[in-house]
Design a protein around this motif. Structure first.
Motif, PDB file in Angstrom:
ATOM      1  N   GLY A 184       6.087  -8.390 -30.474  1.00 36.28           N
ATOM      2  CA  GLY A 184       5.464  -8.625 -31.767  1.00 36.28           C
ATOM      3  C   GLY A 184       4.319  -7.669 -31.994  1.00 36.28           C
ATOM      4  N   ALA A 185       3.308  -7.729 -31.137  1.00 35.20           N
ATOM      5  CA  ALA A 185       2.103  -6.929 -31.337  1.00 35.20           C
ATOM      6  C   ALA A 185       2.396  -5.446 -31.467  1.00 35.20           C
ATOM      7  N   GLU A 186       3.269  -4.925 -30.593  1.00 34.91           N
ATOM      8  CA  GLU A 186       3.571  -3.497 -30.598  1.00 34.91           C
ATOM      9  C   GLU A 186       4.968  -3.193 -31.119  1.00 34.91           C
ATOM     10  N   ASP A 187       5.598  -4.175 -31.741  1.00 40.23           N
ATOM     11  CA  ASP A 187       6.927  -3.955 -32.294  1.00 40.23           C
ATOM     12  C   ASP A 187       6.838  -3.137 -33.581  1.00 40.23           C
ATOM     13  N   ALA A 188       7.817  -2.301 -33.818  1.00 35.47           N
ATOM     14  CA  ALA A 188       7.795  -1.403 -34.977  1.00 35.47           C
ATOM     15  C   ALA A 188       7.735  -2.140 -36.309  1.00 35.47           C
ATOM     16  N   THR A 189       8.147  -3.388 -36.341  1.00 34.82           N
ATOM     17  CA  THR A 189       8.124  -4.139 -37.603  1.00 34.82           C
ATOM     18  C   THR A 189       6.730  -4.654 -37.943  1.00 34.82           C
ATOM     19  N   ASN A 190       5.789  -4.542 -37.032  1.00 31.44           N
ATOM     20  CA  ASN A 190       4.488  -5.202 -37.193  1.00 31.44           C
ATOM     21  C   ASN A 190       3.500  -4.332 -37.961  1.00 31.44           C
ATOM     22  N   THR A 191       3.767  -4.129 -39.255  1.00 35.92           N
ATOM     23  CA  THR A 191       2.946  -3.189 -40.030  1.00 35.92           C
ATOM     24  C   THR A 191       2.483  -3.732 -41.375  1.00 35.92           C
TER      25      THR A 191
END
Length: 352
Positions: free
Chosen positions: A137-144
């Protein structure tokens, strides 16, 4: 760039592997005007059930009259199923045009397909985008995105090399998608303390199942509840006499086990999974196992898999080619990897 060229281009990016971090994708999104902030986002993290939860919420939103984008992974039947608009896969033409536009960004495969999804949803003026985290979650590409309704599905041990070796450490990663001014729907109430003070409000579900999770989300956004979940390929899917399941962690094995007894199984797994843990649950419920391997640099070899499976099942054989492996007589189970499901699902359907 045509569709085949676009597909080949993005699949070649798989060689870059998993590279957590947001620097590359944030740079790409910034240069595109941050399309991820052009719609309301329902962001789903968790270990198991994310895809089913995402698809069911998306369908309910569509039925409620909203224009909806859906981004999920992994794919099973068609690469384009990861990006959907109002229940339909992105067209080959739109996919090719998007990849052509973003092909020069220094991004991994998953980062590029995420950028493509956000740009596609923005261009089509969706009301909502239902976004499934790829990993963590924290470093997932969707987390923007700036704002969201965060949904945390069932959490268990998976991707421990990247996320941590305990439920608590993994939950910390999942909690990274929470926003201070937004709400969170949480499956695992027993670890609520990890998510507190990271968002405006935490809402726990009345029953521990995915339908309860979905309906809690739907109530939060003012939609009617649903009676059933969407059925997705390779999630406890029955094809003829064969049960096909792509689940690959211990929690998935525990959910699959009650349906098994004396199975003739074809199994493949990725080497970065808890193969021992998974097989310790599934293999004793099989009378025969054909160990095979899939087309991925992360794949465990069939021989390595067989070596572990032999500790739990007396009849273990090796077949390197999945399509040959499923020719075994009285096949009743194919499991252990969505990559395996991807390679042989159509073959199973054709043979019904």
């Amino acid at each position: 760039m045509n569709y085949i060229e676009a597909l080949n281009f993005i699949k070649e990016k798989e060689s870059l592997g998993i590279q957590p971090g947001l620097t590359r994708i944030k740079s790409a999104l910034d240069s595109l005007g941050n399309p991820q902030n052009d719609f309301k986002t329902i962001h789903i993290a968790g270990t198991n059930g994310k895809g089913t939860v995402a698809a069911t919420i998306s369908k309910a939103l569509c039925n409620g009259g909203y224009s909806v984008g859906l981004f999920t992974s992994p794919w099973v039947t068609d690469y384009r199923e990861q990006i959907q608009l109002n229940g339909n896969m992105i067209s080959e033409t739109d996919f090719a045009n998007l990849i052509d536009k973003i092909k020069d960004y220094d991004c991994t495969e998953f980062e590029l397909i995420t950028v493509a999804a956000y740009l596609y949803f923005s261009r089509n003026n969706v009301d909502y985008a239902v976004i499934e985290c790829g990993m963590g979650g924290a470093e997932d590409a969707t987390n923007t995105e700036n704002e969201n309704l965060a949904v945390i599905s069932s959490i268990s041990l998976d991707h421990t090399d990247f996320l941590g070796a305990t439920i608590e450490k993994i939950a910390e990663q999942k909690a990274g998608i929470l926003r201070k001014n937004c709400n969170c729907i949480l499956y695992n109430s027993e670890i609520k303390s990890i998510f507190e003070n990271r968002c405006k409000n935490i809402i726990t579900i009345p029953e521990k199942n995915n339908l309860s999770l979905v309906n809690t989300v739907l109530k939060e956004i003012g939609l009617d509840t649903v009676d059933v979940l969407v059925n997705l390929p390779a999630r406890h899917e029955i094809i003829g006499d064969v049960l096909l399941d792509g689940g690959h962690n211990v929690s998935a094995a525990e959910k699959l086990a009650p349906y098994l007894e004396n199975e003739t199984a074809v199994i493949a797994m990725l080497k970065d999974k808890n193969v021992e843990g998974y097989l310790s649950i599934i293999a004793p419920l099989c009378k025969t196992i054909i160990a095979t391997s899939v087309d991925s640099p992360r794949a465990m070899t069939s021989a390595e898999l067989a070596d572990i499976a032999e500790d739990y099942c007396d009849n273990v054989y090796i077949c390197d080619n999945p399509e040959d492996a499923i020719k075994i007589e009285n096949l009743s189970l194919v499991c252990g990897s969505f990559y395996l499901a991807r390679e042989i699902r159509k073959k199973l359907i054709d043979e019904i």
